[in-house]
Design a protein around this motif. Sequence first.
Motif, PDB file in Angstrom:
ATOM      1  N   SER A  84       0.712  -1.468   0.147  1.00  0.00           N
ATOM      2  CA  SER A  84      -0.122  -0.056  -0.186  1.00  0.00           C
ATOM      3  C   SER A  84       0.889   1.272  -0.106  1.00  0.00           C
ATOM      4  CB  SER A  84      -0.810  -0.023   1.209  1.00  0.00           C
ATOM      5  OG  SER A  84      -0.170  -0.030   2.315  1.00  0.00           O
ATOM      6  N   THR A  85       1.770   1.256   0.762  1.00  0.00           N
ATOM      7  CA  THR A  85       2.935   2.454   0.543  1.00  0.00           C
ATOM      8  C   THR A  85       3.639   2.652  -0.776  1.00  0.00           C
ATOM      9  OG1 THR A  85       3.564   1.958   2.880  1.00  0.00           O
ATOM     10  CG2 THR A  85       5.012   3.457   1.498  1.00  0.00           C
ATOM     11  N   ALA A 142       0.754   4.297  -2.724  1.00  0.00           N
ATOM     12  CA  ALA A 142       0.506   5.381  -2.495  1.00  0.00           C
ATOM     13  C   ALA A 142       1.655   6.423  -3.067  1.00  0.00           C
ATOM     14  CB  ALA A 142       0.335   5.749  -0.924  1.00  0.00           C
ATOM     15  N   VAL A 194       0.903   9.378  -5.847  1.00  0.00           N
ATOM     16  CA  VAL A 194       1.574  10.960  -5.521  1.00  0.00           C
ATOM     17  C   VAL A 194       2.729  11.138  -6.353  1.00  0.00           C
ATOM     18  CG1 VAL A 194       2.917  12.317  -3.698  1.00  0.00           C
ATOM     19  CG2 VAL A 194       1.135  10.671  -3.039  1.00  0.00           C
TER      20      VAL A 194
END
Length: 526
Positions: free
Chosen positions: A497-498, A501, A505
């Motif tokens: 998930s990091t 993300a 971004v």
Amino acid sequence: MKSPLAGTGLVIWTALRTGWRSATAWILGLVLMYLVTGFSIAALYDTPEKLATYAASLGDSMIMLDGRVAGIDTLGGVMMNEFAFIVGFAIPIMAIALTARSTRREEETGRLELLLSARIGRLAPVTAALVVVAGIFVLLGAGIWAATLTIPVDRTGAAYYAASLVATGWVYAAATAVLAQILAHNRTVWATGLALTGLTLVTRGIGDTEENWISWTSPLGWHGLVRPFGDPTVVPLLVAVAAAGALAAVALWLSGRRDVGAGMMPARTGPATASRWRGSGVGVAVHQHLGSLVGWTIGVVALMSMYGALMDVVVEAIVSNPALAGFLLESPALVDALVQMLVVFVGILGAGFVLQTLAGLRGEETSGRLELELSTGRSRWSWLALHTVVVAVGAVVVVAAGSTAFALTTAIALDDPGSVGRIVAAGAWQIPAVLVFAGLSVALFGVVPRMQVLAWALFVAAAVVTFMGPTLRLTEAQMRVSPFGAVGMAPVGPVDSTGVAVLLVLTVVLVAAGLVGFRRRDVPRT
């Protein structure tokens, strides 16, 4: 009356002067990748016992992706097998890029008409393009052969291998030259060429998996049938050279029988007046990219359907291998590992669609069409933003369609209906990796448009890290540098998930940079 070939030498010199940078990048990039692969494999499989272990553990599991490689128990055969994935895509794309650039793109921009108005013969541009691209592939083959001098492989096999790469490139280059005479737009030549590439991958995969005559219908199949590190044969080489010569002759014949600026297949004309939708910014963007989206979607769906349909053959081949059968029975996740690899492949294809489609924005600028659009009062920001959104949505469509087709055919082949949702979900997690390449291409177009092609180099690097990371003995952290690895290992492992993300971004930041840069620079910018 001037000869149809008058001025061919001058056109060749012009093509070399204007295109040497891209040709050099292709040659050096592929030779360096081959060298890195060779050094890694030579260090990893440095004894006959280790080579035998590689051959036994591999079995038939990768034939649908890499083809059937002869001499897989030799260092040269292992290198050919590990490099086969890159060859299957890089050689056709290199041929399409270099040939379309010197033929249809030059004609579409009007530069070819200027040449023909001078003392240049009608067939000189196509002849020059074929000669230049053929020479570039010869240099590539020489570079690959020279690279093998640093690695202890069979010298005769190395010569056959290099020659087969050259002949394969010639076939795709000549086929692209034919498409450039038939089709009236550079983007259509690209889309059709990529579709034919996918078709030849499918026929090679089916023929090599089933060991039947279908392999002989694909130039990539001829490449494998040369068997450079097994029992080499010159027949497939002769077939490839003959096919390239025949296609080149067809291209020249067509070139002399059509109007300059047009294709043998006339471009479809639209209505005399545009609808409100077609006249809107969104409508223009959708209309411009719809053909590419449809072509890529059909190609990806067909390719992934073939891979899914062959999953039972792959699993059966692994189970029949004594060295792997026990492991497979103890670890059902091995099937998920195969699925994960192919789901990543869908993501790579989606990124290819994004880069190829967004590259067309530069053509809109250099051709002067962008200035006409902006003269109607449309803002630069809205123009680039709308095209970016349309291509991003198209990328989602390509990835979703490819993942769904692969999921359905895999479920049927393995008789596992419950796997559909898991595979489709794994494919969806590749979308952030695809979108970051859209952001990269937009940023380069907006800030330094001449360097937009750099996005392709980073894409190739990411694909190499993803698929050849284990061979190159990269750590897990190093493999996550690739966007395709940063999203995690679904369905084998958890989604990162990091990483997702960070990619989202980064995509937003890159797109914003592209929009700001585009608003501030000159149009057109040379």
